[in-house]
Design a protein around this motif. Structure first.
Motif, short mmCIF file in Angstrom:
data_model
loop_
_atom_site.label_atom_id
_atom_site.label_comp_id
_atom_site.label_asym_id
_atom_site.label_seq_id
_atom_site.Cartn_x
_atom_site.Cartn_y
_atom_site.Cartn_z
N VAL A 61 0.91 -1.11 0.04
CA VAL A 61 0.01 0.22 0.06
C VAL A 61 0.88 1.10 -0.04
O VAL A 61 0.74 2.31 -0.62
N LYS A 62 1.98 1.35 0.81
CA LYS A 62 2.66 2.56 0.88
C LYS A 62 4.10 2.42 0.06
O LYS A 62 4.94 3.42 0.05
N GLY A 63 4.11 1.27 -0.77
CA GLY A 63 5.45 1.30 -1.57
C GLY A 63 6.69 0.90 -0.97
O GLY A 63 7.46 0.95 -1.58
N ASP A 64 6.42 0.19 0.22
CA ASP A 64 7.93 0.21 1.01
C ASP A 64 7.97 -1.39 1.30
O ASP A 64 9.04 -1.71 1.85
N LEU A 65 7.33 -2.24 0.62
CA LEU A 65 7.46 -3.85 0.86
C LEU A 65 8.24 -4.33 -0.11
O LEU A 65 8.69 -5.63 0.06
N SER A 66 8.63 -3.63 -1.15
CA SER A 66 9.40 -4.12 -2.19
C SER A 66 10.98 -4.77 -1.71
O SER A 66 11.40 -5.68 -2.52
#
Length: 507
Positions: free
Chosen positions: A67-72
């Motif tokens: 959702v926030k773009g920081d799990l990649s």
């Protein structure tokens, strides 16, 4: 503790004095669902990353929405030079955890096809119930949509993309009188309202979501060469701009898992684990029929070996009927600034098996970032006593990949060639268009015959009186319009206008 996985479960954390003994999520109860809750900035993302790493190490495929773009960053190993390394090293030493950085097998997906492989499904697979939820239709509009689906099935018209559904709704409108007699009122105004909602979906980017090749769940569950579970990450930062589309997509994915996977009963580890971030979006303003469907899926899907984990800020965001099925819980800090906050905090504390060493409500309010109040199912599925826990550091990178790193992961994926290009095969739109063309053929032939019509001869030496020319033109125009209406073809009307125009110019 030397790794993310013990013989029986996923190691979540522990602590020193005043904290819990090592806490682990038993794999055999991993399909009993779970909850990760807490206020913004309290550590939910780290907990989500830790659980995903543990399941992957156990060979269990995982799906999660970024959702926030920081799990990649899960696709890359953590680094000792990172800004968080010192804090992680201290925490690892406190809980007796041997921190060894490593990357994990990740596949990126994206409804818009920008930050991952395109994710598509067909209109038929989505079904009228979820589409009605997606478009916010009324009961009457949902009824007409159900008629459209039924008619498509009975006439062998495949509904694959939005233009198929548009064509089908037009077909329903044209047959309104017949369908009303068989199924109840089908008002053109109702069909028009649905068409307008389809336009809203198009503006939100749903054109790319509906089509082929449709996503095959077996690809998400395919094992990696080293035996670890694949971590499927959906790029959802842009998708969150259309929250109804986001929630409906994830609900569709849950439903597909339920319908496609076989019954397996009790297993030693889950077949698939599904993390639903921002879970409140699923239930906000949801009709009872939809909430009942989610409850049904959550209750029955665990017999298919699937675990569903809801991530949200407040447990109160999840309906009680579903909350009662979530046996594995990680509760980060809740803030209690208002009377409502205090009520929610008390309610959250009541959902745990008490621990005589501390007050649960106080612990939920006081735990810091990276700490949590945890309760995992124990032997025979009994809820464990609530404990204060320091969550272990992740082995993968905390934070996003660079654009170049993401592209490299996507280029190495085995699914790029399969899903990279959309396919538009014959379906309802093409079939109905062909039918309309065939029906118009006799009219076109009649019109071509009319095109050979010879104009009336005028008297050779008649001097027109004032106003006669305009009256003659008016007669010809009236005749031409009447002929065009009778023929009923747009192309025919254009030809008639051309014939009349030549007549007028000849004069």
């Amino acid at each position: 503790m030397t790794g993310v996985l013990t013989e029986a479960g996923v190691f979540v954390g522990g602590g020193g004095e005043g904290y819990a003994a090592p806490q682990e999520l038993l794999l055999k109860y991993g399909n009993r669902h779970g909850l990760i809750a807490g206020a913004t900035g309290t550590g939910k993302t780290v907990t989500l990353q830790v659980l995903a790493e543990g399941f992957s190490t156990a060979g269990v495929p995982v799906f999660m929405a970024d959702v926030k773009g920081d799990l990649s960053g899960i696709a890359a190993a953590g680094s000792e030079g990172g800004k968080t390394h010192a804090a992680f090293a201290t925490r690892a030493q406190t809980i007796g955890y041997d921190l060894a950085y490593r990357d994990y097998p990740v596949t990126f997906w994206d409804v818009f096809g920008e930050q991952g492989h395109p994710v598509r499904t067909t209109i038929s697979e989505m079904g009228p119930l979820l589409l009605s939820r997606l478009m916010g239709l009324s009961d009457a509009q949902e009824g007409v949509l159900n008629i459209a689906f039924h008619l498509a099935d009975s006439e062998g018209l495949a509904l694959l993309d939005l233009k198929d559904l548009r064509a089908m709704l037009t077909h329903v409108s044209e047959r309104a009188a017949d369908l009303t007699a068989r199924y109840g009122n089908v008002a053109p105004q109702t069909v028009g309202a649905i068409q307008r909602q389809l336009l809203v979906l198009e503006n939100q980017g749903a054109v790319q979501f509906f089509g082929e090749p449709a996503l095959e769940l077996s690809d998400m569950m395919a094992p990696t060469p080293d035996g670890r579970g694949r971590i499927n990450i959906l790029a959802a930062d842009r998708l969150m701009g259309s929250p109804r589309l986001y929630a409906t997509f994830l609900l569709w994915l849950m439903s597909e898992l339920f319908e496609e996977l076989p019954e397996v009963g009790d297993v030693d580890r889950p077949k698939f684990v599904f993390f639903f971030d921002e879970a409140h979006l699923l239930f906000d303003d949801a009709p009872k029929a939809l909430v009942d469907k989610v409850e049904q899926v959550a209750r029955l899907i665990r017999s298919k070996g699937v675990g569903i984990y809801f991530i949200t800020q407040n447990p109160a965001d999840v309906p009680d009927a579903i909350l009662g099925q979530l046996g594995n819980r990680v509760q980060h800090a809740l803030r209690a600034f208002t009377a409502k906050d205090q009520k929610d905090l008390k309610r959250a504390a009541e959902n745990y098996r008490p621990n005589p060493r501390f007050d649960t409500g106080t612990a939920i309010r006081e735990v810091g970032t990276g700490e949590a109040v945890t309760s995992f199912l124990e032997a025979k599925g009994v809820p464990g006593m609530v404990e204060r826990t320091l969550v272990r550091p992740p082995q993968s990178r905390l934070g996003p990949l660079t654009v170049e790193e993401r592209r490299a992961v996507m280029a190495a994926s085995p699914f790029g060639a399969k899903y990279g290009r959309a396919v538009d095969r014959e379906s309802a739109y093409e079939i109905l268009t062909a039918r309309a063309a065939a029906a118009a053929a006799p009219q076109e032939a009649e019109f071509n015959k009319a095109r050979r019509f010879e104009p009336f001869e005028r008297p050779a030496k008649t001097t027109p009186t004032k106003g006669a020319s305009s009256r003659s033109d008016s007669i010809l125009e009236t005749f031409g319009k009447s002929l065009a209406r009778q023929i009923g073809s747009k192309a025919g009307q254009q030809i008639v206008r051309g014939v009349l125009g030549s007549l007028f110019r000849a004069r």
